[in-house]
Design an enzyme around this catalytic site. Structure first.
Site, short mmCIF file in Angstrom:
data_model
loop_
_atom_site.label_atom_id
_atom_site.label_comp_id
_atom_site.label_asym_id
_atom_site.label_seq_id
_atom_site.Cartn_x
_atom_site.Cartn_y
_atom_site.Cartn_z
N CYS A 166 -3.69 3.76 -1.67
CA CYS A 166 -3.81 2.75 -2.72
C CYS A 166 -3.30 1.43 -2.15
O CYS A 166 -2.36 1.44 -1.34
CB CYS A 166 -2.96 3.16 -3.93
N ALA A 224 0.84 -1.21 0.00
CA ALA A 224 0.00 0.00 0.00
C ALA A 224 0.87 1.25 0.00
O ALA A 224 2.06 1.19 0.30
CB ALA A 224 -0.91 0.00 1.23
N ASP A 225 0.25 2.35 -0.35
CA ASP A 225 0.92 3.66 -0.25
C ASP A 225 -0.14 4.69 0.07
O ASP A 225 -1.31 4.52 -0.28
CB ASP A 225 1.64 4.03 -1.55
N SER A 226 0.28 5.73 0.78
CA SER A 226 -0.64 6.82 1.11
C SER A 226 0.04 8.15 0.88
O SER A 226 1.23 8.30 1.16
CB SER A 226 -1.06 6.74 2.59
#
Ligand SMILES: Nc1nc2c(ncn2[C@@H]2O[C@H](COP(=O)(O)OP(=O)(O)OP(=O)(O)O)[C@@H](O)[C@H]2O)c(=O)[nH]1
Length: 181
Positions: free
Chosen positions: A105, A68-70
């Site tokens: 995401c 994930a990435d934010s």
């Protein structure tokens, strides 16, 4: 059992709070290699980069992989993790009394499926108290968090309005993943 392909303590906390068994193997994807400053594009490309690195390293034979990435966006700016105190202060001051969105995401791949999700949680914050900002920055809790904000902590008392999941704002839209586990 799943592999959390992330160094994030917050993502690990979210999986634990939903009683999901996991092992944690973060990667070393260089987000500075991403050229776009479009927040959504950046977030997707960072997630894809992390996924490709860890998929080639671990595969999914022994367990599914989750990455994930934010990022945060406020006034059209892309806010990543603060580099230093000044960076954190300017990010926090920008979001004080302002509208801000956290984009998270995630890519989840098992033998049965591949899930790609991009979700956004938007906040309308009241002005942050100056002393509060000082104490929050001094605590160091602003580091390691996209946009230097902590929706379940520092920001909570200042939330005027929110649209979206708190988990998305914390870095992992777990409610979107649960149906596939
Ligand atoms: N506790 C908390 N963490 C947040 C919040 N918003 C963003 N984060 C964290 O900020 C970090 C955003 O940086 P990322 O690059 O996505 O992830 P990372 O922590 O570097 O870990 P990797 O997945 O290994 O890249 C993540 O760890 C998120 O969980 C929040 O409101 N509260």
């Amino acid at each position: 059992m799943i592999r959390l392909g992330s160094n994030s303590p917050t993502r690990a906390k979210i999986l634990r709070s939903f009683n999901i068994d996991f092992i944690q193997n973060g990667g070393n994807f260089d987000e500075d290699s991403i050229r776009t400053t479009n927040p959504k594009e950046f977030c997707f490309m960072a997630t894809k980069g992390k996924f490709e690195e860890l998929y080639s390293k671990y595969g999914i034979e022994d367990m599914p992989l989750l990455v994930a990435d934010s990022v945060v966006t406020c006034e059209g700016k892309l806010l990543r993790k603060a580099k230093d105190f000044d960076d954190a202060k300017s990010m926090i001051e920008l979001q004080s009394g302002n509208k801000t969105s956290v984009i998270s995401c995630m890519i989840f791949k098992s033998k049965e499926l591949e899930l790609i999700d991009i979700s956004i949680t938007s906040y309308d914050f009241m002005e942050f108290d100056k002393k509060d900002i000082e104490n929050y920055i001094k605590s160091g809790e602003c580091f390691g968090k996209a946009g230097a904000i902590m929706v379940e902590g520092f920001c909570k008392p200042y939330i005027k309005n929110v649209i979206g999941l708190e988990s998305t704002a914390m870095g992992l839209s777990i409610e979107k993943l649960i149906p596939f586990l």
